[in-house]
Design an enzyme around this catalytic site. Sequence first.
Site, PDB file in Angstrom:
ATOM      1  N   GLU A 187       0.821  -1.229   0.000  1.00  0.00           N
ATOM      2  CA  GLU A 187       0.000   0.000   0.000  1.00  0.00           C
ATOM      3  C   GLU A 187       0.850   1.273   0.000  1.00  0.00           C
ATOM      4  O   GLU A 187       0.630   2.178   0.817  1.00  0.00           O
ATOM      5  CB  GLU A 187      -0.958  -0.013   1.197  1.00  0.00           C
ATOM      6  CG  GLU A 187      -1.961  -1.137   1.120  1.00  0.00           C
ATOM      7  CD  GLU A 187      -3.085  -1.077   2.167  1.00  0.00           C
ATOM      8  OE1 GLU A 187      -2.989  -0.277   3.124  1.00  0.00           O
ATOM      9  OE2 GLU A 187      -4.045  -1.845   2.013  1.00  0.00           O
ATOM     10  N   GLU A 193      -5.638  -8.307  -0.471  1.00  0.00           N
ATOM     11  CA  GLU A 193      -6.345  -7.989   0.778  1.00  0.00           C
ATOM     12  C   GLU A 193      -7.791  -7.696   0.429  1.00  0.00           C
ATOM     13  O   GLU A 193      -8.064  -6.731  -0.293  1.00  0.00           O
ATOM     14  CB  GLU A 193      -5.737  -6.768   1.486  1.00  0.00           C
ATOM     15  CG  GLU A 193      -4.437  -7.062   2.196  1.00  0.00           C
ATOM     16  CD  GLU A 193      -3.949  -5.899   3.056  1.00  0.00           C
ATOM     17  OE1 GLU A 193      -4.781  -5.219   3.695  1.00  0.00           O
ATOM     18  OE2 GLU A 193      -2.729  -5.678   3.075  1.00  0.00           O
TER      19      GLU A 193
END
Length: 548
Positions: free
Chosen positions: A209, A332
């Site tokens: 991320e 995710e």
Amino acid sequence: MSPVVSRRKLLAALGQSGAALAAGSWLSGTRFAAQSRGPARAFLNQALFRSDLDRRLLGSFLEHLGRAIYTGVYEPGSRLADAKGFRTDVIASVKGLQVPMMRYPGGNFVSGYNWLDGVGPKNKRPTVLERAWNSLETNQFGTNDFMDWCKLVSTEPLLGFNLGTGTPEMAVAYVEYCNLDKGTKWSELRRSHGYEQPHNVRYWCMGNEMDGPWQMGHMTAREYGRKARDTARQIRVIDRGLQLIACGSSNTILPTYLVWDREVLEECYDQVDGISLHNYYGNTKELTGENTSRFLAMNLDMERQIREIAAVCDYVQGVTKSSKRLWLSFDEWNVWYRARGGPFSDGKRAVAPKLLEEVYNLEDALLVGGFVNTLLRQSERVRVGCLAQIINVIAPLVTNETSVLRQSILYPYAWALKYAHGRVLDLRVESETYPIKADGLRADFARNEQVPFLDVAATINRQNGQVCVLMLNRDLEAERELVLEWRDPTPTRVLACETLTGPDLKAFNTFEQPNRVVPRPLEPPSPGARMAFKLPPRSYSVAHIATS
Ligand code: AHR
């Protein structure tokens, strides 16, 4: 994948009207056609398939976060621990699920992680301040321990390295430590730690991320893309064939969504194999207006995200004139909105603090079933997927000192793991629809005017002819009939048929009452070319069917 029978011929053979097809909106990409009344229908033909399923699509995720590692998978001193300190009841639960791939060690954690702290003699490993979750990390569990655990649960590791605070040099050293046989500084270090044979990890996440302002080492897309490219080029010297996953957008609401992905790939397309997608969903005022009918359609938002990211990949492929087509890693995904932010994310400098311990109810489980259907439908493009996470932290499994609890979301995931094998069929589904549009919701969700009541996905195992059909009924009030129309093959026996449903959408399991949300048998129709399933209201069901 090239369907042997053309769509037109198949439809003609099935006697289906073109009008129904025309009614399909963007959902036609999911081979869905709106229908005004009557039972829903799904057409199965093994000649029409979407992909040969890579089981990595059904992976999961284990992060150094909260109680995931410590008191989750690792608890020396527990009467349930083995000689290495691994919880044997957790091993049995995860192994029993047959999770094909496990992402590790993070998550946000990885962006501040020094992998060297977690290898070598345990009494020499430092306790450090973990800055993603403000916790104390003892490093008593590290890479080699994870590799041992992966063997015990029969899963493939998906390792991430630190591209936040970490340098390309240390990322490459990590790959060398794990994968090089012997004779170099880092491979010899591994051997000195008691691991003579290389771990031979094939899939790698290049950071986590990095588009997120919350991320340690957060940078611009161009900066990250160059850093990823540099790292990947060095890794290719160790092994050209490793599968490297660049960080894509970590959700759909950041202003950089899609632009980040384009810019990153413009910098490193030639050096990477896949790009990551993340998203978490919730039945909140902001996202759904706390409306369950809308919430249960959120897997279609996931579906759109997959298509949008794939489109960016293809755009960059075109611009760079590359012959390589990237695959996607949705590494995710889950429902997560209650145990989030504030105190839920602050470990207060404790070891194994209770963080992100989301309690999952029936409606969450139904949507997780929808996510499974979406991932299967998009499996031609999404190669890797990780339910985030596996234990204690936003997880289907939860430990206390003496046992493991199965949360509601475990069941749809477990069905896919157990029954979905082989090829994902390219189903055509006709179903009545309902509206979900509303004013005032966050712009990146509920973008469809209408969504189908029924959501269906199916696989066929060509070795044994067994078919798995996964069926979500989004209708909160009424039972809905779904007719499976089989062209080829023909069902001969229903091997298993179960449903997850109940009167209370907010019901959840606890250690005291572990069976409030559990599957129950569903009366299957007789096997044959036309099978009418009666799907209970607000349900997710599986049918495992033998065919001729
Ligand atoms: O899975 C929990 C966290 O969510 C991960 O650490 C991070 O990558 C994401 O924001």
